[in-house]
Design a protein around this motif. Sequence first.
Motif, PDB file in Angstrom:
ATOM      1  N   TYR A 109       0.824  -1.214   0.000  1.00 13.90           N
ATOM      2  CA  TYR A 109       0.000   0.000   0.000  1.00 13.90           C
ATOM      3  C   TYR A 109       0.854   1.258   0.000  1.00 13.90           C
ATOM      4  N   LEU A 110       2.032   1.179   0.648  1.00 15.47           N
ATOM      5  CA  LEU A 110       2.923   2.343   0.612  1.00 15.47           C
ATOM      6  C   LEU A 110       3.403   2.601  -0.814  1.00 15.47           C
ATOM      7  N   ILE A 111       3.719   1.512  -1.537  1.00 17.28           N
ATOM      8  CA  ILE A 111       4.173   1.681  -2.921  1.00 17.28           C
ATOM      9  C   ILE A 111       3.086   2.373  -3.747  1.00 17.28           C
ATOM     10  N   ILE A 112       1.842   1.933  -3.550  1.00 17.10           N
ATOM     11  CA  ILE A 112       0.756   2.542  -4.320  1.00 17.10           C
ATOM     12  C   ILE A 112       0.602   4.016  -3.966  1.00 17.10           C
ATOM     13  N   LEU A 113       0.756   4.307  -2.677  1.00 18.14           N
ATOM     14  CA  LEU A 113       0.685   5.698  -2.230  1.00 18.14           C
ATOM     15  C   LEU A 113       1.744   6.532  -2.949  1.00 18.14           C
ATOM     16  N   VAL A 114       2.957   6.004  -3.021  1.00 15.51           N
ATOM     17  CA  VAL A 114       4.042   6.727  -3.690  1.00 15.51           C
ATOM     18  C   VAL A 114       3.707   6.912  -5.165  1.00 15.51           C
TER      19      VAL A 114
ATOM     20  N   ILE B 155      -6.453   3.928   1.990  1.00 20.03           N
ATOM     21  CA  ILE B 155      -6.623   3.594   3.408  1.00 20.03           C
ATOM     22  C   ILE B 155      -7.788   2.622   3.589  1.00 20.03           C
ATOM     23  N   ALA B 156      -8.898   2.901   2.880  1.00 19.51           N
ATOM     24  CA  ALA B 156     -10.060   2.019   2.999  1.00 19.51           C
ATOM     25  C   ALA B 156      -9.716   0.614   2.540  1.00 19.51           C
ATOM     26  N   LEU B 157      -8.998   0.503   1.424  1.00 18.21           N
ATOM     27  CA  LEU B 157      -8.598  -0.816   0.927  1.00 18.21           C
ATOM     28  C   LEU B 157      -7.718  -1.531   1.938  1.00 18.21           C
ATOM     29  N   PHE B 158      -6.831  -0.767   2.552  1.00 17.53           N
ATOM     30  CA  PHE B 158      -5.923  -1.343   3.531  1.00 17.53           C
ATOM     31  C   PHE B 158      -6.694  -1.889   4.729  1.00 17.53           C
TER      32      PHE B 158
END
Lengths: 273, 322
Positions: free
Chosen positions: B8-13, B300-303
């Motif tokens: 999820y961090l990668i997607i955020l980036v 965030i919701a997906l996480f």
Amino acid sequence: MRSKIIGSIGVTILVLLVLIAVFAESLAPYSPYEQVGTTFARPSAEHWLGTNDIGQDIFSELIYGTRNSLAVGLLSATIAMTIAVLVGVMSGWFGGKLDRILMKVTTVFLTIPFLPVVIILAAFSKGSVWSMSIILGVMSWPVVARILRSETIKIKGSNYIHMIQGMGASDFYVIRYHVFRELLPLIFYRGIIRVKSGILAESSMSFLGLGNPAAKSWGSIIYYAQSSNALLTGSWIWWIIPPGLCICLVSMALMMVAYSFEERNDARMEDKL
Amino acid sequence: MKKRIGHYLIILVIVIVANFFIPRLLPGSPIKTLIGEDTGQMTAEEKMGILDSYHLNDPITVQFGYYIKDLFSDDWGLSFSKRQPIKDLLKSAAGWTLLLSSVSMFFSIVIGCCLGAHSARKRKTKSDLNLILGTTFLSSIPPFWVAILLLAVFGAQLRWFPTYGAYSMWSDKQGLAYVLDVSYHLVLPVLALVLTSLLPYFTTTRYSVLKIINEDYIKMAKIRGVPDHTINVRYVMHNAIIPVFTMVMLDVGYLLSGSILIETVFSYPGLGVLMRDAVTARDYPLIQYTFLISSVLTIIALFLADLCYRKLDPSLEGADEK
């Protein structure tokens, strides 16, 4: 029998709509791009669905709108399915490192929020039929790619494929003549669903005012109706309901075809995720 | 678990980087983008001044540095179309969007699952077929159109529900009265969203209940004389809910999207309306930040959904390690 009837109703509606799109020029009573009457006219013998805020004939707009919707739906579905088939089959067939990389990319695309991305891309690219289709196509392949991948893995594991390979068939041959052929019903079914989603997404985009302002689309008719307060004046009955019904008609017809296709091929699609 | 957080961090980036590059890669001059179409009267110096003030004359790496610095600073600047700080605008909008989408998600899951389970138990009867046709029909209607029709009939014509906003303007309601007022404004938007998003929950529940009903252990339980109610809840629903939750996970991302469309119909002051206004006014900084916030919320919701999923189906924990 039942599914056959439903399917043929769907196909008939679709054929009619394609004909309307192709012969829009001769079918429409007026050019939808020109002012042909007073503004905000009520429905009458000359203007069946009245006129819009700048005096264009709404019925003609509706007929021309068929083109945009069908074109974007078909194009975006073609793009999405091409990517999905390539990624899904390669990932499932070759496995290993390639599979891992492709699936990573798929998951990333699956997690990217759909509408915000589509909106921001459309806002910056001024929404022609092509750019809209490319945006929608590129954003909507991942789910299908996953399904195709797991199907390919299943097919690859079956005995007859091992036999053919044992006889010396190349990867390309097996994929082209066996894997692809077995996947075809699934690809077709998913493709129809994608056309439907593409049409709905295009209408949503145009409804948000992100479509090409020069092109006529069902979504943008509703957009202009809403922005000139059709809800308060009561003109929504002939201005907003017909384009919405058209969208429902196309997507319902597509669902009918998909439903009867699914029944006939006895493919239980739900569990293939 | 660490792997999931990493994902999820990668997607955020990716989202943050894409937010920087999308406007720069697409055609069109930045001045037109920033100021609007009346750039004709400007002199070359004025244009250069504007480019300088947005650091657009610097090399792209330096621009990226400024972008990241702005992102993590407290001040996201003023929106020129709304004349308010972008941060304040986003804060209140995100709250309303979260309210609208979580309430409607709750109702569509509950109603969709109940209908699906009912349909599965009545398999091949008339009411099953009717439900299948009905939900399929609902799913092929564009959500915004349903919303407009609801608004036109129940809002504008019958005047049963408010037609505008998330709460009554110019009234100082407190406590319970405020909650009631907000719920009253929620009815129509939620109805529109629920109606058009039932199908996935319905089909998944129906299918998974059908599969479980035919399992041997259910037949065995019936023979043993376990009460019907216990079978339905403890045996069937408990297992049927897992595939439904997979659907929820896939859908979380789309739900925010759906609410963007519905909001614009009801002028509900959420992220959707903000984005629409920003697009109409060509307020690009606001578009970009709205995009960023709605993407981050979705991620965030997906996480969170992912976390719950792991709790619900422990067999996944092992699968992740492979």
